[in-house]
Design a protein around this motif. Sequence first.
Motif, PDB file in Angstrom:
ATOM      1  N   VAL A 239       0.835  -1.197   0.000  1.00  0.00           N
ATOM      2  CA  VAL A 239       0.000   0.000   0.000  1.00  0.00           C
ATOM      3  C   VAL A 239       0.870   1.248   0.000  1.00  0.00           C
ATOM      4  O   VAL A 239       0.641   2.185  -0.781  1.00  0.00           O
ATOM      5  N   MET A 240       1.888   1.273   0.843  1.00  0.00           N
ATOM      6  CA  MET A 240       2.771   2.439   0.901  1.00  0.00           C
ATOM      7  C   MET A 240       3.542   2.604  -0.404  1.00  0.00           C
ATOM      8  O   MET A 240       3.745   3.719  -0.877  1.00  0.00           O
ATOM      9  N   ARG A 241       3.979   1.483  -0.985  1.00  0.00           N
ATOM     10  CA  ARG A 241       4.720   1.542  -2.244  1.00  0.00           C
ATOM     11  C   ARG A 241       3.848   2.091  -3.367  1.00  0.00           C
ATOM     12  O   ARG A 241       4.275   2.960  -4.128  1.00  0.00           O
ATOM     13  N   GLU A 242       2.613   1.635  -3.481  1.00  0.00           N
ATOM     14  CA  GLU A 242       1.706   2.113  -4.523  1.00  0.00           C
ATOM     15  C   GLU A 242       1.314   3.572  -4.286  1.00  0.00           C
ATOM     16  O   GLU A 242       1.160   4.334  -5.237  1.00  0.00           O
ATOM     17  N   THR A 243       1.166   3.958  -3.021  1.00  0.00           N
ATOM     18  CA  THR A 243       0.873   5.351  -2.714  1.00  0.00           C
ATOM     19  C   THR A 243       2.023   6.243  -3.145  1.00  0.00           C
ATOM     20  O   THR A 243       1.826   7.308  -3.728  1.00  0.00           O
ATOM     21  N   ARG A 244       3.261   5.800  -2.855  1.00  0.00           N
ATOM     22  CA  ARG A 244       4.432   6.568  -3.254  1.00  0.00           C
ATOM     23  C   ARG A 244       4.519   6.665  -4.765  1.00  0.00           C
ATOM     24  O   ARG A 244       4.778   7.739  -5.324  1.00  0.00           O
ATOM     25  N   ARG A 245       4.267   5.562  -5.473  1.00  0.00           N
ATOM     26  CA  ARG A 245       4.311   5.577  -6.947  1.00  0.00           C
ATOM     27  C   ARG A 245       3.244   6.506  -7.529  1.00  0.00           C
ATOM     28  O   ARG A 245       3.507   7.245  -8.479  1.00  0.00           O
ATOM     29  N   ALA A 246       2.042   6.470  -6.958  1.00  0.00           N
ATOM     30  CA  ALA A 246       0.965   7.338  -7.440  1.00  0.00           C
ATOM     31  C   ALA A 246       1.324   8.807  -7.221  1.00  0.00           C
ATOM     32  O   ALA A 246       1.083   9.656  -8.085  1.00  0.00           O
TER      33      ALA A 246
ATOM     34  N   GLU B  10       4.375  10.060  -7.045  1.00  0.00           N
ATOM     35  CA  GLU B  10       5.443  10.400  -7.997  1.00  0.00           C
ATOM     36  C   GLU B  10       4.874  10.637  -9.391  1.00  0.00           C
ATOM     37  O   GLU B  10       5.302  11.554 -10.099  1.00  0.00           O
ATOM     38  N   GLN B  11       3.902   9.817  -9.813  1.00  0.00           N
ATOM     39  CA  GLN B  11       3.282  10.000 -11.121  1.00  0.00           C
ATOM     40  C   GLN B  11       2.495  11.303 -11.179  1.00  0.00           C
ATOM     41  O   GLN B  11       2.521  12.008 -12.189  1.00  0.00           O
ATOM     42  N   ALA B  12       1.807  11.635 -10.094  1.00  0.00           N
ATOM     43  CA  ALA B  12       1.055  12.884 -10.058  1.00  0.00           C
ATOM     44  C   ALA B  12       2.002  14.083 -10.121  1.00  0.00           C
ATOM     45  O   ALA B  12       1.722  15.062 -10.818  1.00  0.00           O
ATOM     46  N   ASP B  13       3.125  13.992  -9.410  1.00  0.00           N
ATOM     47  CA  ASP B  13       4.108  15.068  -9.459  1.00  0.00           C
ATOM     48  C   ASP B  13       4.701  15.205 -10.855  1.00  0.00           C
ATOM     49  O   ASP B  13       4.906  16.316 -11.347  1.00  0.00           O
ATOM     50  N   ALA B  14       4.977  14.084 -11.515  1.00  0.00           N
ATOM     51  CA  ALA B  14       5.526  14.127 -12.867  1.00  0.00           C
ATOM     52  C   ALA B  14       4.513  14.720 -13.846  1.00  0.00           C
ATOM     53  O   ALA B  14       4.869  15.500 -14.730  1.00  0.00           O
ATOM     54  N   ALA B  15       3.236  14.370 -13.690  1.00  0.00           N
ATOM     55  CA  ALA B  15       2.200  14.919 -14.563  1.00  0.00           C
ATOM     56  C   ALA B  15       2.051  16.423 -14.346  1.00  0.00           C
ATOM     57  O   ALA B  15       1.877  17.180 -15.306  1.00  0.00           O
ATOM     58  N   GLU B  16       2.147  16.851 -13.099  1.00  0.00           N
ATOM     59  CA  GLU B  16       2.057  18.281 -12.806  1.00  0.00           C
ATOM     60  C   GLU B  16       3.237  19.036 -13.401  1.00  0.00           C
ATOM     61  O   GLU B  16       3.073  20.120 -13.966  1.00  0.00           O
ATOM     62  N   ALA B  17       4.417  18.452 -13.321  1.00  0.00           N
ATOM     63  CA  ALA B  17       5.608  19.081 -13.904  1.00  0.00           C
ATOM     64  C   ALA B  17       5.478  19.163 -15.424  1.00  0.00           C
ATOM     65  O   ALA B  17       5.881  20.158 -16.039  1.00  0.00           O
ATOM     66  N   ALA B  18       4.903  18.129 -16.036  1.00  0.00           N
ATOM     67  CA  ALA B  18       4.712  18.143 -17.486  1.00  0.00           C
ATOM     68  C   ALA B  18       3.718  19.224 -17.891  1.00  0.00           C
ATOM     69  O   ALA B  18       3.900  19.894 -18.907  1.00  0.00           O
TER      70      ALA B  18
END
Length: 67
Positions: A17-24, A26-34
């Motif tokens: 759960v913590m790993r998937e939360t961290r991945r989600a 990171e993906q949200a941060d990458a999408a925001e940066a894009a």
Amino acid sequence: MTDPTPQDDTAPEENEVMRETRRAREQADAAEAAQKAKKQIGWKTGVGIGVGSAALLAALMYANRKK
């Protein structure tokens, strides 16, 4: 035997759960940066892309015309 990557005793063990939360996150941060990078393209760049595309299209039309 010694563990090649020593674990920090203060950090909690990462479960699924913590790993998937961290991945989600990171993906949200990458999408925001894009999105921020996409918004930073100025009008001059847009005009340059448009003129370049038109020139390429004109060159292709000229090359494919029948003589």
